[in-house]
Write an enzyme that holds these catalytic residues in place. Sequence first.
Site, short mmCIF file in Angstrom:
data_model
loop_
_atom_site.label_atom_id
_atom_site.label_comp_id
_atom_site.label_asym_id
_atom_site.label_seq_id
_atom_site.Cartn_x
_atom_site.Cartn_y
_atom_site.Cartn_z
N LYS A 284 0.81 -1.23 0.00
CA LYS A 284 0.00 0.00 0.00
C LYS A 284 0.84 1.28 0.00
CE LYS A 284 -3.82 -2.17 2.49
NZ LYS A 284 -4.76 -2.04 3.63
N ASN B 187 -4.83 2.12 -1.29
CA ASN B 187 -5.33 0.74 -1.33
C ASN B 187 -6.14 0.49 -2.60
OD1 ASN B 187 -7.59 2.36 -0.53
ND2 ASN B 187 -8.61 0.47 0.08
N GLY C 276 -5.09 2.94 17.75
CA GLY C 276 -4.26 2.46 16.66
C GLY C 276 -3.63 3.63 15.93
N GLY D 199 -1.65 2.63 12.82
CA GLY D 199 -1.14 2.02 11.60
C GLY D 199 -1.87 2.57 10.38
N GLY D 200 -1.81 1.83 9.28
CA GLY D 200 -2.39 2.31 8.03
C GLY D 200 -3.89 2.59 8.13
N ALA D 201 -4.63 1.67 8.72
CA ALA D 201 -6.09 1.86 8.80
C ALA D 201 -6.41 3.06 9.68
CB ALA D 201 -6.75 0.59 9.33
N TYR E 132 -13.00 -6.89 10.47
CA TYR E 132 -14.16 -7.44 9.75
C TYR E 132 -14.35 -8.93 9.94
CZ TYR E 132 -10.78 -8.65 6.08
OH TYR E 132 -9.71 -9.17 5.37
N GLY F 81 -16.69 -3.57 11.03
CA GLY F 81 -15.72 -3.55 9.93
C GLY F 81 -16.24 -4.17 8.65
#
Length: 282
Positions: free
Chosen positions: A71, A92, A130, A132-134, A226, A247
Site C-alpha cells: 500500500k 489501497n 491504533g 497504523g495504516g487503517a 471485519y 468492519g
Amino acid sequence: VTNSSLQEICCCMGQPVAGNPHQYMMEKAIEAAGLDWRYLTLEVAPENLADAVRGVRAMGFRGAHVSVPHKSAVIAHLDDVSRAARLIGEANCVTRQDDRLIGENTVGKGLLHCLRTLCEPAKKRVLMVGAGGAARAVAVELALAGAGPFDVLNRSQQRGNALVELLERELHVSARLVSWDSPPATEAPPDLIVNATSIGAGDADARGPIDASWLRSDQTVADVTYNPPKTRLLRDAAARGSTTLDGLGILVRHAAMAFQMWTHVEADMAAMRDALEEFLGL
Ligand SMILES: NC(=O)c1ccc[n+]([C@@H]2O[C@H](COP(=O)([O-])OP(=O)(O)OC[C@H]3O[C@@H](n4cnc5c(N)ncnc54)[C@H](OP(=O)(O)O)[C@@H]3O)[C@@H](O)[C@H]2O)c1
C-alpha cells in the site's frame, strides 16, 4: 457468460493474498450489475511490484485493489494519488483514468460514509485506537470532515506520535497521544471511538485497551475488524447502549466505492455484504 473475447479486468495485488475476500465480493457485484468484467486475485512479491503495476498499465486493467505489503510502495509507481492517500502514505485502490493510474485510499472514506448515516462527524471528539495504516486512513478522513479534537491511543509511542503530528501539522486539528496503560481522560468523553488496530482480527474475545466501563450510550463505537465483525469492543459497546459500526459494513462500503470508480455503475452493497458473509462463513 459472454460472447465477447475481451472483458474489462480489475484485480487485487498482495502477498500473501490467498483468503482475501475482495474477489468473491467484487464478482458478486459485477454479476449483480450485469457487467462483463473479471476480477483477479494476484500474488505479487515486493520485488515484482514495479513490474506488476507496469502490467496493470500495459494490459489496460481498469482498477486494482492494493493489499499488504504494497500500500505504501505502490505510490511511487502511480501517476498521481489523492491528497488523502498522500497524507495517509498508503493507497489501497488504483483507478485507471485514460492512460494514467491514480491512487486513492478508500478505507477511511468507507468508515466516513457509514458514520454519516448515523451522525455528522464535524466537531466530534474522537478517540482513535491504533496508528497504523487503517488508523491513519480513518483519522485523516475524519479530520478532513471537520472532526476533532483527537486522542490517539497506540501500543507503540513512535507510531502514535507520528499520527498526532500528522493530524496537528498537516490537518491543523488538535491531537494528543494518550497512554496505552491508563484510561483516556474522562473530563470530556469522546463522541466517537474507533478501533483501527488488528487486536480483534481472528479473535472475537481479544481485549483491547478500551474498558467496557468507559463506554456510554451517547457514543458511536466503530471497529475496522471485519472477521469476526462482532468484536469484544463492539459487544461491550452494544451492551452499554452505544451505537456501533462494524468492519464488515466499512469494508463493503469502501469496496463499493472502488466498484463505482472503476465501472461508473452503482454497486449492489446488499449483494456484496451477503457475498462477504458467505465467504467468511459468518
Ligand atoms: N474493515 C476494513 O475495511 C479494513 C480496512 C483496512 C484494514 N482493516 C483491518 O485493520 C487492522 C489494522 O490494519 P492496518 O493496515 O492498520 O495494520 P498496521 O498498519 O500493521 O497497523 C496495526 C495497528 O494495530 C496495532 N496492533 C497490532 N497488534 C497489536 C496488539 N497485539 N496490541 C496492541 N496493538 C496492536 C499496531 O500498533 P503498533 O503501532 O504498536 O504496532 C497498529 O496500531 C487489520 O486487522 C486489518 O484487517 C480493516
